[in-house]
Design an enzyme around this catalytic site. Structure first.
Site, PDB file in Angstrom:
ATOM      1  N   TYR A  50      13.847 -47.509  -0.127  1.00 28.16           N
ATOM      2  CA  TYR A  50      13.082 -46.837   0.931  1.00 28.16           C
ATOM      3  C   TYR A  50      12.466 -45.534   0.443  1.00 28.16           C
ATOM      4  O   TYR A  50      13.122 -44.733  -0.243  1.00 28.16           O
ATOM      5  CB  TYR A  50      14.008 -46.502   2.112  1.00 28.16           C
ATOM      6  CG  TYR A  50      14.530 -47.696   2.878  1.00 28.16           C
ATOM      7  CD1 TYR A  50      13.665 -48.658   3.393  1.00 28.16           C
ATOM      8  CD2 TYR A  50      15.895 -47.836   3.099  1.00 28.16           C
ATOM      9  CE1 TYR A  50      14.167 -49.741   4.117  1.00 28.16           C
ATOM     10  CE2 TYR A  50      16.400 -48.907   3.825  1.00 28.16           C
ATOM     11  CZ  TYR A  50      15.525 -49.860   4.331  1.00 28.16           C
ATOM     12  OH  TYR A  50      16.017 -50.925   5.044  1.00 28.16           O
ATOM     13  N   HIS A  85      49.188 -22.813   5.323  1.00 29.86           N
ATOM     14  CA  HIS A  85      48.248 -23.519   4.435  1.00 29.86           C
ATOM     15  C   HIS A  85      47.276 -22.504   3.841  1.00 29.86           C
ATOM     16  O   HIS A  85      46.824 -21.593   4.531  1.00 29.86           O
ATOM     17  CB  HIS A  85      47.502 -24.571   5.263  1.00 29.86           C
ATOM     18  CG  HIS A  85      46.738 -25.592   4.470  1.00 29.86           C
ATOM     19  ND1 HIS A  85      47.221 -26.186   3.323  1.00 29.86           N
ATOM     20  CD2 HIS A  85      45.516 -26.154   4.671  1.00 29.86           C
ATOM     21  CE1 HIS A  85      46.327 -27.057   2.870  1.00 29.86           C
ATOM     22  NE2 HIS A  85      45.285 -27.045   3.660  1.00 29.86           N
ATOM     23  N   CYS A  93      20.815 -47.361   0.618  1.00 28.00           N
ATOM     24  CA  CYS A  93      20.586 -48.072   1.881  1.00 28.00           C
ATOM     25  C   CYS A  93      21.931 -48.316   2.572  1.00 28.00           C
ATOM     26  O   CYS A  93      22.985 -48.001   2.035  1.00 28.00           O
ATOM     27  CB  CYS A  93      19.887 -49.399   1.609  1.00 28.00           C
ATOM     28  SG  CYS A  93      18.393 -49.225   0.611  1.00 28.00           S
ATOM     29  N   ARG A 129      42.760 -21.616  10.779  1.00 26.27           N
ATOM     30  CA  ARG A 129      42.595 -22.990  11.255  1.00 26.27           C
ATOM     31  C   ARG A 129      43.733 -23.194  12.246  1.00 26.27           C
ATOM     32  O   ARG A 129      43.773 -22.536  13.270  1.00 26.27           O
ATOM     33  CB  ARG A 129      42.610 -23.951  10.055  1.00 26.27           C
ATOM     34  CG  ARG A 129      41.857 -25.239  10.307  1.00 26.27           C
ATOM     35  CD  ARG A 129      41.697 -26.083   9.057  1.00 26.27           C
ATOM     36  NE  ARG A 129      42.958 -26.628   8.547  1.00 26.27           N
ATOM     37  CZ  ARG A 129      43.055 -27.478   7.531  1.00 26.27           C
ATOM     38  NH1 ARG A 129      41.970 -27.884   6.900  1.00 26.27           N
ATOM     39  NH2 ARG A 129      44.227 -27.935   7.125  1.00 26.27           N
ATOM     40  N   ARG A 176      53.020 -29.723  -0.723  1.00 26.68           N
ATOM     41  CA  ARG A 176      52.357 -30.842  -0.043  1.00 26.68           C
ATOM     42  C   ARG A 176      51.254 -31.363  -0.967  1.00 26.68           C
ATOM     43  O   ARG A 176      50.219 -30.741  -1.127  1.00 26.68           O
ATOM     44  CB  ARG A 176      51.780 -30.367   1.299  1.00 26.68           C
ATOM     45  CG  ARG A 176      52.842 -29.792   2.245  1.00 26.68           C
ATOM     46  CD  ARG A 176      52.265 -29.466   3.603  1.00 26.68           C
ATOM     47  NE  ARG A 176      51.144 -28.553   3.544  1.00 26.68           N
ATOM     48  CZ  ARG A 176      51.232 -27.224   3.516  1.00 26.68           C
ATOM     49  NH1 ARG A 176      52.426 -26.643   3.560  1.00 26.68           N
ATOM     50  NH2 ARG A 176      50.153 -26.488   3.458  1.00 26.68           N
ATOM     51  N   ASP A 199      23.534 -51.079   3.114  1.00 27.39           N
ATOM     52  CA  ASP A 199      24.394 -52.120   2.542  1.00 27.39           C
ATOM     53  C   ASP A 199      24.276 -52.243   1.033  1.00 27.39           C
ATOM     54  O   ASP A 199      24.984 -53.048   0.423  1.00 27.39           O
ATOM     55  CB  ASP A 199      24.005 -53.490   3.130  1.00 27.39           C
ATOM     56  CG  ASP A 199      23.796 -53.406   4.615  1.00 27.39           C
ATOM     57  OD1 ASP A 199      24.769 -53.052   5.307  1.00 27.39           O
ATOM     58  OD2 ASP A 199      22.661 -53.647   5.077  1.00 27.39           O
ATOM     59  N   LYS A 241      47.749 -38.677   4.852  1.00 34.66           N
ATOM     60  CA  LYS A 241      46.871 -38.708   6.032  1.00 34.66           C
ATOM     61  C   LYS A 241      45.567 -39.428   5.686  1.00 34.66           C
ATOM     62  O   LYS A 241      45.257 -39.645   4.505  1.00 34.66           O
ATOM     63  CB  LYS A 241      46.594 -37.284   6.497  1.00 34.66           C
ATOM     64  CG  LYS A 241      45.847 -36.456   5.471  1.00 34.66           C
ATOM     65  CD  LYS A 241      45.706 -35.012   5.879  1.00 34.66           C
ATOM     66  CE  LYS A 241      44.982 -34.252   4.784  1.00 34.66           C
ATOM     67  NZ  LYS A 241      44.186 -33.146   5.246  1.00 34.66           N
TER      68      LYS A 241
HETATM   69  C1  LIG Z   1      47.931 -28.943   5.832  1.00 31.59           C
HETATM   70  C2  LIG Z   1      47.639 -29.641   4.559  1.00 31.59           C
HETATM   71  N1  LIG Z   1      48.535 -29.602   3.552  1.00 31.59           N
HETATM   72  C3  LIG Z   1      48.323 -30.225   2.386  1.00 31.59           C
HETATM   73  C4  LIG Z   1      47.174 -30.951   2.175  1.00 31.59           C
HETATM   74  C5  LIG Z   1      46.977 -31.609   0.842  1.00 31.59           C
HETATM   75  O1  LIG Z   1      45.941 -30.954   0.168  1.00 31.59           O
HETATM   76  P1  LIG Z   1      45.498 -31.435  -1.289  1.00 31.59           P
HETATM   77  O2  LIG Z   1      44.889 -32.782  -1.092  1.00 31.59           O
HETATM   78  O3  LIG Z   1      44.481 -30.432  -1.693  1.00 31.59           O
HETATM   79  O4  LIG Z   1      46.711 -31.480  -2.126  1.00 31.59           O
HETATM   80  C6  LIG Z   1      46.217 -31.022   3.178  1.00 31.59           C
HETATM   81  C7  LIG Z   1      44.967 -31.756   2.946  1.00 31.59           C
HETATM   82  O5  LIG Z   1      43.902 -31.371   3.242  1.00 31.59           O
HETATM   83  C8  LIG Z   1      46.455 -30.353   4.406  1.00 31.59           C
HETATM   84  O6  LIG Z   1      45.578 -30.396   5.403  1.00 31.59           O
END
Ligand SMILES: Cc1ncc(COP(=O)(O)O)c(C=O)c1O
Length: 395
Positions: A288, A186, A335, A154, A242, A337, A56
């Site tokens: 700055y 999760h 800054c 969540r 995951r 850039d 993602k």
């Molecule tokens: C639902 C879910 N599963 C797995 C992951 C992967 O997590 P990580 O990058 O900590 O392995 C994420 C990432 O945030 C997530 O949102």
């Protein structure tokens, strides 16, 4: 924090300096060999459990399609994304295999996903209703993963709402509109495996699985663990983990181990070329607000990346980089850039390479420490004004 003194790393990164990158003065080098090695290293540690590569957010800023392909080459059997659009982008690029998209709002592109053989996550009755409707409209049986909220609060159905959701999903199976391919959840605190919430969430997941089984559901895969869970909570591995941050070579959390300790190699390296080198007098205010003032006569280098490229403003007077042979920190504010570094009396020329992170330089995790954030944010936020170069491409 120290620079890594590994000539082979430097040689590998020379290829990242394409003519476009040289002219821009900055490049994000993505080492796909490192990504493959990280997938292999984690697979080795977790035994026979399948891996879903989480790609993602443009693969945490590393590039959706090349990283997805490299992860599959290294033995990942699933791809995971948040947005359904990200899943569709993978299919548009010709990426085959199982893909799960897990974040959708009412009116999401369910039908497109069904037609492109993408698994979708369902956390509530409204979503199941829309998926059934899409299955009727397309004539394609949907593959859904029912998400239980086991304590993160969540996405996911609460224990109160779960029995109704699984019963409705079972009805949809019997109607021939849906296959419940997965049940999942999760973890909130997997980066601290001893946190009591971790065991509580595993227990809550067991209860959710039992309720699903009682309703007649037999999912192909049960999945709960992210990188930290996969590496630090063996009982959370189930059928599939995951894998996100560890695949990109960064630590999932201090309690799990540093990237080095876990045998991971950073995939992303952010590199730049000095846009200016000049001598200034002692007492010169820099950038700055003059939050940095030179202690003595010194040489300042100008690095052509700033918060417009994703360098956090929180890196003021702290973001590290390897320049002119030593690790130095940003002088003064970031800054839009550009940033300035104090090179002392070191010899440098406009065009010289500096390494902000990755490779022989500091790590993105070092940047995270300097900025009070996590490595995830450092790599994910590097923006499109910095060209990307892929090393280790095989297909
Ligand atoms: C639902 C879910 N599963 C797995 C992951 C992967 O997590 P990580 O990058 O900590 O392995 C994420 C990432 O945030 C997530 O949102």
């Amino acid at each position: 924090m120290s620079a890594r003194n590994d000539a082979t790393v430097e040689v590998a990164y020379a290829a990242a300096w394409t003519p476009e990158a040289r002219a821009r003065g900055a490049v994000v080098a993505i080492d796909l060999d490192a990504l493959r090695a990280n997938v292999a290293a984690v697979r080795e540690r977790i035994g026979g459990v399948d891996v879903m590569a989480v790609v993602k957010a443009d693969a945490y800023g590393h590039g959706l399609v090349p990283c997805a392909r490299a992860a599959l080459e290294a033995g990942a059997t699933w791809l995971g994304v948040a947005l359904l659009e990200e899943a569709l982008a993978l299919r548009d690029a010709g990426v085959a295999g199982r893909i799960l998209g897990w974040l959708a709002v009412p009116g999401a592109r369910w039908a497109d996903c069904l037609e492109r053989d993408i698994d979708v996550s369902v956390s509530a009755i409204w979503a199941l209703d829309e998926v059934r409707e899409a299955a009727r409209a397309t004539g394609v049986r949907a593959r859904v993963h029912l998400k239980a909220d086991t304590g993160l609060s969540r996405n996911g159905a609460t224990p109160h709402d779960w029995p109704e959701l699984v019963a409705a999903a079972r009805d949809a199976e019997l109607e021939g509109l849906v296959t419940v391919a997965g049940v999942w959840s999760h973890l909130a605190c997997a980066d601290v495996p001893t946190d009591p919430s971790v065991a509580e969430q595993v227990a809550a997941f067991e209860r959710a699985l039992a309720v699903a089984a009682d309703a007649g559901l037999h999912p192909e895969v049960r999945h709960l663990a992210n990188s930290a869970g996969a590496l630090g909570v063996p009982e959370a591995r189930y059928d599939l983990v995951r894998l996100g941050i560890a695949m990109y070579g960064l630590t999932p959390g201090d309690d799990i181990g540093t990237g080095d300790e876990l045998g991971l190699r950073p995939v992303m390296s952010l590199r730049a070329r000095l846009a200016s080198v000049k001598r200034v007098a002692a007492g010169s205010g820099v950038s700055y607000g003059h939050e940095y003032v030179t202690a003595s006569d010194t040489t300042l280098g100008l690095v052509p990346v700033g918060y417009g490229d994703g360098i956090p403003r929180a890196a003021r007077n702290g973001g590290p980089m390897l320049a002119a042979g030593s690790v130095r920190t940003i002088a003064g504010r970031v800054c839009m850039d550009q940033v300035v570094i104090d090179l002392g009396d070191s010899v440098a020329e406009p065009g010289d390479e500096v390494v902000l992170f990755g490779g022989e330089g500091p790590s993105a995790d070092d940047w995270a420490t300097a900025c009070g954030t996590i490595g995830y944010e450092i790599v994910t936020r590097i923006g499109p004004r910095v060209p990307r170069a892929y090393l280790g491409v095989t297909s």
